[in-house]
Design a protein around this motif. Sequence first.
Motif, PDB file in Angstrom:
ATOM      1  N   TYR A  77       0.809  -1.205   0.000  1.00  0.00           N
ATOM      2  CA  TYR A  77       0.000   0.000   0.000  1.00  0.00           C
ATOM      3  C   TYR A  77       0.848   1.264   0.000  1.00  0.00           C
ATOM      4  CZ  TYR A  77      -3.956  -2.943   1.207  1.00  0.00           C
ATOM      5  OH  TYR A  77      -4.935  -3.907   1.185  1.00  0.00           O
ATOM      6  N   LEU A  78       0.272   2.326  -0.567  1.00  0.00           N
ATOM      7  CA  LEU A  78       0.823   3.668  -0.449  1.00  0.00           C
ATOM      8  C   LEU A  78       0.113   4.322   0.726  1.00  0.00           C
ATOM      9  CD1 LEU A  78       0.620   4.803  -4.168  1.00  0.00           C
ATOM     10  CD2 LEU A  78       2.516   3.721  -2.994  1.00  0.00           C
ATOM     11  N   ILE A  79       0.865   5.039   1.550  1.00  0.00           N
ATOM     12  CA  ILE A  79       0.285   5.734   2.697  1.00  0.00           C
ATOM     13  C   ILE A  79       0.501   7.233   2.499  1.00  0.00           C
ATOM     14  CG2 ILE A  79       0.288   5.960   5.207  1.00  0.00           C
ATOM     15  CD1 ILE A  79      -0.437   3.126   4.176  1.00  0.00           C
ATOM     16  N   PHE A  80      -0.582   8.003   2.608  1.00  0.00           N
ATOM     17  CA  PHE A  80      -0.526   9.435   2.380  1.00  0.00           C
ATOM     18  C   PHE A  80      -0.742  10.208   3.677  1.00  0.00           C
ATOM     19  CE2 PHE A  80      -1.376   7.572  -1.688  1.00  0.00           C
ATOM     20  CZ  PHE A  80      -0.653   8.351  -2.565  1.00  0.00           C
ATOM     21  N   LYS A  81      -0.285  11.462   3.689  1.00  0.00           N
ATOM     22  CA  LYS A  81      -0.320  12.309   4.873  1.00  0.00           C
ATOM     23  C   LYS A  81      -1.717  12.424   5.481  1.00  0.00           C
ATOM     24  CE  LYS A  81       0.957  16.832   6.586  1.00  0.00           C
ATOM     25  NZ  LYS A  81       1.505  18.137   6.267  1.00  0.00           N
ATOM     26  N   GLU A  82      -2.728  12.581   4.646  1.00  0.00           N
ATOM     27  CA  GLU A  82      -4.097  12.764   5.143  1.00  0.00           C
ATOM     28  C   GLU A  82      -4.784  11.448   5.514  1.00  0.00           C
ATOM     29  OE1 GLU A  82      -5.384  15.763   5.858  1.00  0.00           O
ATOM     30  OE2 GLU A  82      -3.472  16.612   5.213  1.00  0.00           O
ATOM     31  N   GLY A  83      -4.024  10.343   5.527  1.00  0.00           N
ATOM     32  CA  GLY A  83      -4.574   9.063   5.965  1.00  0.00           C
ATOM     33  C   GLY A  83      -5.037   8.137   4.852  1.00  0.00           C
ATOM     34  N   LEU A  84      -4.997   8.603   3.618  1.00  0.00           N
ATOM     35  CA  LEU A  84      -5.385   7.762   2.490  1.00  0.00           C
ATOM     36  C   LEU A  84      -4.428   6.581   2.378  1.00  0.00           C
ATOM     37  CD1 LEU A  84      -7.126   7.386  -0.111  1.00  0.00           C
ATOM     38  CD2 LEU A  84      -5.396   8.764  -1.288  1.00  0.00           C
ATOM     39  N   LYS A  85      -4.985   5.401   2.134  1.00  0.00           N
ATOM     40  CA  LYS A  85      -4.204   4.180   1.948  1.00  0.00           C
ATOM     41  C   LYS A  85      -4.678   3.546   0.644  1.00  0.00           C
ATOM     42  CE  LYS A  85      -4.311  -0.190   4.193  1.00  0.00           C
ATOM     43  NZ  LYS A  85      -4.400  -0.984   5.413  1.00  0.00           N
ATOM     44  N   VAL A  86      -3.772   3.394  -0.336  1.00  0.00           N
ATOM     45  CA  VAL A  86      -4.127   2.871  -1.658  1.00  0.00           C
ATOM     46  C   VAL A  86      -3.277   1.648  -1.959  1.00  0.00           C
ATOM     47  CG1 VAL A  86      -4.206   3.362  -4.137  1.00  0.00           C
ATOM     48  CG2 VAL A  86      -4.730   5.181  -2.493  1.00  0.00           C
ATOM     49  N   ARG A  87      -3.944   0.553  -2.294  1.00  0.00           N
ATOM     50  CA  ARG A  87      -3.215  -0.651  -2.665  1.00  0.00           C
ATOM     51  C   ARG A  87      -2.464  -0.386  -3.967  1.00  0.00           C
ATOM     52  NH1 ARG A  87      -5.948  -6.582  -2.899  1.00  0.00           N
ATOM     53  NH2 ARG A  87      -5.589  -6.443  -5.130  1.00  0.00           N
ATOM     54  N   MET A  88      -1.191  -0.732  -4.002  1.00  0.00           N
ATOM     55  CA  MET A  88      -0.333  -0.387  -5.134  1.00  0.00           C
ATOM     56  C   MET A  88      -0.841  -0.919  -6.468  1.00  0.00           C
ATOM     57  SD  MET A  88       3.430  -0.664  -3.388  1.00  0.00           S
ATOM     58  CE  MET A  88       4.369  -0.152  -4.805  1.00  0.00           C
ATOM     59  N   ASP A  89      -1.438  -2.095  -6.488  1.00  0.00           N
ATOM     60  CA  ASP A  89      -1.900  -2.632  -7.769  1.00  0.00           C
ATOM     61  C   ASP A  89      -3.208  -2.002  -8.239  1.00  0.00           C
ATOM     62  OD1 ASP A  89      -3.366  -3.998  -5.800  1.00  0.00           O
ATOM     63  OD2 ASP A  89      -3.417  -5.858  -6.948  1.00  0.00           O
ATOM     64  N   HIS A  90      -3.755  -1.057  -7.465  1.00  0.00           N
ATOM     65  CA  HIS A  90      -4.942  -0.318  -7.891  1.00  0.00           C
ATOM     66  C   HIS A  90      -4.577   1.016  -8.533  1.00  0.00           C
ATOM     67  CE1 HIS A  90      -7.830  -2.558  -4.935  1.00  0.00           C
ATOM     68  NE2 HIS A  90      -7.210  -3.362  -5.785  1.00  0.00           N
ATOM     69  N   VAL A  91      -3.295   1.394  -8.463  1.00  0.00           N
ATOM     70  CA  VAL A  91      -2.837   2.669  -9.023  1.00  0.00           C
ATOM     71  C   VAL A  91      -2.878   2.603 -10.550  1.00  0.00           C
ATOM     72  CG1 VAL A  91      -0.864   4.235  -9.262  1.00  0.00           C
ATOM     73  CG2 VAL A  91      -1.375   3.193  -7.040  1.00  0.00           C
ATOM     74  N   LYS A  92      -3.513   3.601 -11.154  1.00  0.00           N
ATOM     75  CA  LYS A  92      -3.566   3.707 -12.614  1.00  0.00           C
ATOM     76  C   LYS A  92      -2.548   4.726 -13.104  1.00  0.00           C
ATOM     77  CE  LYS A  92      -6.548   0.591 -12.840  1.00  0.00           C
ATOM     78  NZ  LYS A  92      -6.044  -0.729 -13.123  1.00  0.00           N
ATOM     79  N   THR A  93      -2.423   5.872 -12.425  1.00  0.00           N
ATOM     80  CA  THR A  93      -1.389   6.852 -12.751  1.00  0.00           C
ATOM     81  C   THR A  93      -0.900   7.521 -11.466  1.00  0.00           C
ATOM     82  OG1 THR A  93      -2.892   8.716 -13.094  1.00  0.00           O
ATOM     83  CG2 THR A  93      -2.357   7.383 -15.031  1.00  0.00           C
ATOM     84  N   LEU A  94       0.355   7.923 -11.497  1.00  0.00           N
ATOM     85  CA  LEU A  94       0.965   8.667 -10.411  1.00  0.00           C
ATOM     86  C   LEU A  94       1.677   9.850 -11.042  1.00  0.00           C
ATOM     87  CD1 LEU A  94       1.488   8.595  -7.317  1.00  0.00           C
ATOM     88  CD2 LEU A  94       3.629   7.426  -7.826  1.00  0.00           C
ATOM     89  N   ASN A  95       1.161  11.057 -10.785  1.00  0.00           N
ATOM     90  CA  ASN A  95       1.657  12.280 -11.438  1.00  0.00           C
ATOM     91  C   ASN A  95       1.726  12.119 -12.953  1.00  0.00           C
ATOM     92  OD1 ASN A  95       1.739  13.809  -9.161  1.00  0.00           O
ATOM     93  ND2 ASN A  95       3.951  13.893  -9.002  1.00  0.00           N
ATOM     94  N   GLY A  96       0.702  11.484 -13.509  1.00  0.00           N
ATOM     95  CA  GLY A  96       0.605  11.328 -14.957  1.00  0.00           C
ATOM     96  C   GLY A  96       1.356  10.143 -15.532  1.00  0.00           C
ATOM     97  N   HIS A  97       2.136   9.449 -14.718  1.00  0.00           N
ATOM     98  CA  HIS A  97       2.883   8.280 -15.177  1.00  0.00           C
ATOM     99  C   HIS A  97       2.027   7.022 -14.966  1.00  0.00           C
ATOM    100  CE1 HIS A  97       6.623  10.547 -15.603  1.00  0.00           C
ATOM    101  NE2 HIS A  97       6.275  11.129 -14.470  1.00  0.00           N
TER     102      HIS A  97
END
Length: 94
Positions: A66-86
Amino acid sequence: MSKHPNSDNPAEGPRYLPVSCDLVDLIEHYATLGTPVKIDYRVDGKLITEQDLLISTWVNDGEGEYLIFKEGLKVRMDHVKTLNGHSPESSCNI
């Protein structure tokens, strides 16, 4: 008994898929720099866009990474479609 991150058992949730090595490099880059990122990811078939500060590269809780973000968001890495347009293209499965 704990859940295996690559389980095909529907009762244990969707199978975790290895992510692109390029995506892992980007995640580490943005977490190290401490800069906000725009992330597009899928949950229950819906595309969601968020912008937040990435604070941790991943946490494995038996279901995947998972990715962990400052505001508490937790996103499973294999659910990511783009990160800063990549967009991740291939698996890092070795």
